[in-house]
Design a protein around this motif. Sequence first.
Motif, PDB file in Angstrom:
ATOM      1  N   ALA A 660       0.824  -1.207   0.000  1.00 34.09           N
ATOM      2  CA  ALA A 660       0.000   0.000   0.000  1.00 34.09           C
ATOM      3  C   ALA A 660       0.863   1.263   0.000  1.00 34.09           C
ATOM      4  N   GLU A 661       1.910   1.265   0.797  1.00 29.19           N
ATOM      5  CA  GLU A 661       2.774   2.446   0.856  1.00 29.19           C
ATOM      6  C   GLU A 661       3.474   2.690  -0.480  1.00 29.19           C
ATOM      7  N   VAL A 662       4.020   1.621  -1.082  1.00 23.21           N
ATOM      8  CA  VAL A 662       4.707   1.768  -2.362  1.00 23.21           C
ATOM      9  C   VAL A 662       3.730   2.165  -3.457  1.00 23.21           C
ATOM     10  N   ALA A 663       2.501   1.650  -3.404  1.00 20.86           N
ATOM     11  CA  ALA A 663       1.506   1.995  -4.430  1.00 20.86           C
ATOM     12  C   ALA A 663       1.191   3.487  -4.405  1.00 20.86           C
ATOM     13  N   VAL A 664       1.088   4.076  -3.211  1.00 18.59           N
ATOM     14  CA  VAL A 664       0.812   5.513  -3.118  1.00 18.59           C
ATOM     15  C   VAL A 664       1.984   6.310  -3.691  1.00 18.59           C
ATOM     16  N   GLU A 665       3.205   5.928  -3.347  1.00 19.83           N
ATOM     17  CA  GLU A 665       4.378   6.639  -3.850  1.00 19.83           C
ATOM     18  C   GLU A 665       4.480   6.525  -5.370  1.00 19.83           C
ATOM     19  N   GLU A 666       4.266   5.330  -5.895  1.00 15.50           N
ATOM     20  CA  GLU A 666       4.373   5.154  -7.340  1.00 15.50           C
ATOM     21  C   GLU A 666       3.233   5.842  -8.075  1.00 15.50           C
ATOM     22  N   PHE A 667       2.061   5.894  -7.492  1.00 11.81           N
ATOM     23  CA  PHE A 667       0.952   6.602  -8.125  1.00 11.81           C
ATOM     24  C   PHE A 667       1.228   8.109  -8.156  1.00 11.81           C
ATOM     25  N   GLU A 706      -1.419   3.129   9.415  1.00  7.76           N
ATOM     26  CA  GLU A 706      -2.221   3.149   8.200  1.00  7.76           C
ATOM     27  C   GLU A 706      -1.348   3.553   7.011  1.00  7.76           C
ATOM     28  N   PRO A 707      -1.771   3.189   5.813  1.00  3.65           N
ATOM     29  CA  PRO A 707      -1.002   3.603   4.631  1.00  3.65           C
ATOM     30  C   PRO A 707      -1.064   5.105   4.432  1.00  3.65           C
ATOM     31  N   PRO A 708      -0.148   5.678   3.672  1.00  3.51           N
ATOM     32  CA  PRO A 708      -0.164   7.127   3.442  1.00  3.51           C
ATOM     33  C   PRO A 708      -1.482   7.571   2.810  1.00  3.51           C
ATOM     34  N   ARG A 709      -1.886   8.764   3.152  1.00  2.00           N
ATOM     35  CA  ARG A 709      -3.124   9.301   2.586  1.00  2.00           C
ATOM     36  C   ARG A 709      -2.909   9.640   1.115  1.00  2.00           C
ATOM     37  N   LEU A 710      -3.849   9.192   0.298  1.00  2.00           N
ATOM     38  CA  LEU A 710      -3.771   9.466  -1.131  1.00  2.00           C
ATOM     39  C   LEU A 710      -4.415  10.818  -1.416  1.00  2.00           C
ATOM     40  N   ARG A 711      -3.588  11.772  -1.796  1.00  2.00           N
ATOM     41  CA  ARG A 711      -4.102  13.099  -2.100  1.00  2.00           C
ATOM     42  C   ARG A 711      -4.702  13.140  -3.500  1.00  2.00           C
ATOM     43  N   SER A 749      10.078  12.320  -1.172  1.00  3.01           N
ATOM     44  CA  SER A 749      10.584  13.362  -0.295  1.00  3.01           C
ATOM     45  C   SER A 749       9.653  14.552  -0.244  1.00  3.01           C
ATOM     46  N   VAL A 750       8.981  14.845  -1.362  1.00  4.07           N
ATOM     47  CA  VAL A 750       8.007  15.935  -1.367  1.00  4.07           C
ATOM     48  C   VAL A 750       6.860  15.623  -0.424  1.00  4.07           C
ATOM     49  N   SER A 751       6.390  14.346  -0.464  1.00  4.93           N
ATOM     50  CA  SER A 751       5.298  13.960   0.428  1.00  4.93           C
ATOM     51  C   SER A 751       5.710  14.115   1.882  1.00  4.93           C
ATOM     52  N   THR A 752       6.966  13.775   2.181  1.00  8.38           N
ATOM     53  CA  THR A 752       7.438  13.895   3.555  1.00  8.38           C
ATOM     54  C   THR A 752       7.541  15.350   3.987  1.00  8.38           C
ATOM     55  N   ASP A 753       7.998  16.214   3.058  1.00  4.90           N
ATOM     56  CA  ASP A 753       8.150  17.625   3.425  1.00  4.90           C
ATOM     57  C   ASP A 753       6.811  18.312   3.603  1.00  4.90           C
ATOM     58  N   VAL A 754       5.812  17.914   2.831  1.00  2.00           N
ATOM     59  CA  VAL A 754       4.542  18.622   2.868  1.00  2.00           C
ATOM     60  C   VAL A 754       3.718  18.226   4.072  1.00  2.00           C
ATOM     61  N   SER A 755       3.604  16.936   4.289  1.00  2.00           N
ATOM     62  CA  SER A 755       2.749  16.494   5.399  1.00  2.00           C
ATOM     63  C   SER A 755       3.399  15.314   6.095  1.00  2.00           C
ATOM     64  N   SER A 757       2.960  14.101   8.998  1.00  2.25           N
ATOM     65  CA  SER A 757       2.034  13.283   9.781  1.00  2.25           C
ATOM     66  C   SER A 757       1.259  12.327   8.913  1.00  2.25           C
ATOM     67  N   ALA A 758       1.118  12.665   7.635  1.00  5.55           N
ATOM     68  CA  ALA A 758       0.375  11.774   6.740  1.00  5.55           C
ATOM     69  C   ALA A 758       1.215  10.595   6.290  1.00  5.55           C
ATOM     70  N   HIS A 759       2.460  10.594   6.647  1.00 12.02           N
ATOM     71  CA  HIS A 759       3.361   9.516   6.231  1.00 12.02           C
ATOM     72  C   HIS A 759       3.880   8.824   7.479  1.00 12.02           C
ATOM     73  N   PRO A 760       3.198   7.809   8.000  1.00 12.81           N
ATOM     74  CA  PRO A 760       3.601   7.208   9.277  1.00 12.81           C
ATOM     75  C   PRO A 760       4.992   6.615   9.245  1.00 12.81           C
ATOM     76  N   SER A 761       5.387   6.107   8.052  1.00 16.85           N
ATOM     77  CA  SER A 761       6.691   5.440   7.988  1.00 16.85           C
ATOM     78  C   SER A 761       7.769   6.353   7.449  1.00 16.85           C
ATOM     79  N   ALA A 762       7.494   7.695   7.424  1.00 20.20           N
ATOM     80  CA  ALA A 762       8.492   8.604   6.846  1.00 20.20           C
ATOM     81  C   ALA A 762       9.763   8.624   7.672  1.00 20.20           C
ATOM     82  N   ALA A 763       9.620   8.511   8.990  1.00 25.63           N
ATOM     83  CA  ALA A 763      10.814   8.527   9.824  1.00 25.63           C
ATOM     84  C   ALA A 763      11.679   7.313   9.567  1.00 25.63           C
TER      85      ALA A 763
END
Length: 763
Positions: A660-667, A706-711, A749-755, A757-763
């Motif tokens: 799920a996490e990789v699918a959001v990043e690749e999308f 939870e998986p990252p939120r799909l914007r 990295s853009v997703s991590t910089d913007v939000s 909290s929406a990326h639980p596994s960003a750390a």
Amino acid sequence: HQMPCAMACEEDWLAAGYGLAAVLLVFYFLCEGGLCHRSHTTESLYLSLVLLLVYVTSASWSYANDGETSIYRLRQLMRLMLLFHILRFYVFPRAQPRFHGEDNAWAPAKLWMPAPTKYAKEKAQELQDLMDEVLEVSYEDGSNAGQYLAPALFLILMLEDVLLAYSKIMDAMEIPILVLVIWMHLYSCYFAVSRFRQWSICRSAIHDLLVDLLDGRASDVLQHVLANISIGTLVELASWSTLDELIRRALAEDLLCTTSKAILISALQTKGLRWKTRVRSAVCNLILSCSGSELTMLKNLIDGSGTYHNLYKLIYTDISSRACRQEVLAHLIEEGTRSRVELGRAVDVKVLSDVDDTLQSSGGRFPAGCDRHFPKHVVYPGFLRLVQVLDRGWTPERPSCNLVFLSARPHLYKDVSEEKSFRLFRGLIDAGRMHSFPTLLPGRMKPGLFALSTFTCLRAKAWQWVGNVKYTTYLRYRDLYREYDYVFLGDNGQGDLLAGQQMLAEQRQRIGGDATDCSMRQVASKAQEPPYMVGASVFQITAPKNSVASFGSSSVEHLWSVDPEASGSCTSEPIKVRTVEPSISNQSFASPDVFPRILCVLIRQVKPEKKSLRYKKWPSSGMSEEQGLLVPHQTYVGAALTLHRQMPSLVSVHDLAGIAEVAVEEFDAARWAKERWGARWLPAERALRKDLEEAACVLRAASLPEPPRLRTFAELMQAEGWKRSRVNLLRGGGRTLPRRSSKLSQVSSVSTDVSPSAHPSAA
């Protein structure tokens, strides 16, 4: 009156010569299995004869029209220079790549080789120097010989204009040009004779060196030499008596490891063995010398060449002798079944997949596919992560080739049609997105041409023959790897759904009972007396009556009922081989899970159900889709979710979170790269969001993030980090994008910089 007749005869001679050359070229490209493709040397000599025919025809016609003039001789000089350049670089043996390459699955095998001694390194270098001497790799003129050809031809063309303008200069240059033409003929003959003489001397030196290695009986030295020189080049340069003695004595004295055997088989297959009885026998002996896990490793090494040469092609195409093929097939089937019996389960899982509309989108471009929800050539989000999860036994240190693509694109000539797919695979591996180099099994020409020519009238039914060919390819490939279980991924756009349902129908008929009883958990545990198949021949392996539990039939109607006649008609070209009795005792087959299983068939829905080609009606009600082996889905997150619910051992909850996490990043990366797609991203976005919400429920129940939120696409365009990265890219500032995968990492990295909290596994 005589002039027109002479000109007509000359034109007829020119047409006859060029026509014969054209026929020979057509025969060369269409008859890939013909005698002209016996080896690389035979191919080069055949093409040289075609070039000489064109040269003689053109020279004769020019002489009849221009006569003994300076212009005629000047043109002959240019033709000779071009012909000499072609023969020099394409007729004589060329350097072949080494076994351990960076763009195939062989690299991990090098780590298994023993540490080389100083003596082994010296012998390997000595043998490589002998081959370089013939190939002129170490000579400066050999690497730069072609750089002077273009300037020389340009000057000669300019000289031709000067001769046409000034007749006096033409008369003065007649004798020097004649001397140059004669010198070019003599130098070409001298060069060919000297090269063949040097080749003969090198053959004798190579033979003496290899015999010396065999007499020393140092297996580690021989294995290091085979692994660190170009064996493909050695096979081209050495005589067959040398190679035969090397293989025969090394096998008799047990001097070869599994990697060394794979190296020799790969080199012999690349050179060509279809018309060579002794080469076929040597390859068969190398395969028959392996058993158990060693044979499994050998098969995976052959499949991981990174080219169109693979085990499937070796067995069913290159080994043209029926008796030899039967013997090798019987050995592969017996040892594969023995491995399952000794292990008590399958060795691993082979992931079979389509390419267009399954791995990457076709953009709705006929004839590749019909999916218009994604732009063309976009790799579907989550696919690569899902196949890595399904390939449970893969590790970076272990050579494996469990990812197999069944393509509908037909095989044309050598790797012409396959190279496009291999470029895609290499790009994904270099970007770090594909975990292992896959095998590619192409389709056939006749079914593809039939589908293209009849699609306007038959629509989806035009792909029935293509689907049957994929089903036949699966049956043949399964005979090569009986120790594995299988997962099939496809789409319902062409013939994948038909092929997948035929696989399940054959399995249900073989296992027995009702198709609705064959859920994912039951397939892993059910076992009845499986038929032992070799191609089209089937016989029953008898087991004790009390060794297999009986299963009752279900009250639900059969979903994939099989007519025996229809089942037989699926194989358009069955391999007619004799029945092969295994030497394993009947008691061994009382163990469950002896026969290869289809664990599941994942079908991506790219068109409405009513318009798809299917073996039987795809149920839309009655039985829930999750209870069967046929799993329709719109996203690979949804496919992973279904597999997790039905078979947690195959896709765990942690695997689901990663997919799920990789699918959001690749999308996000796909939307970043295809910004102009605009509002057409909405259907794919809605489907992915729906499956992500269901996956989030499962992850919450397992106390996982939870998986990252799909914007949405609008939110993604308005993100501050998104705008900053786009401005830097357009202005040429900021960090560079050296590879295609950098877009994915940049979006992450853009997703991590913007939000954050929406990326639980960003750390």
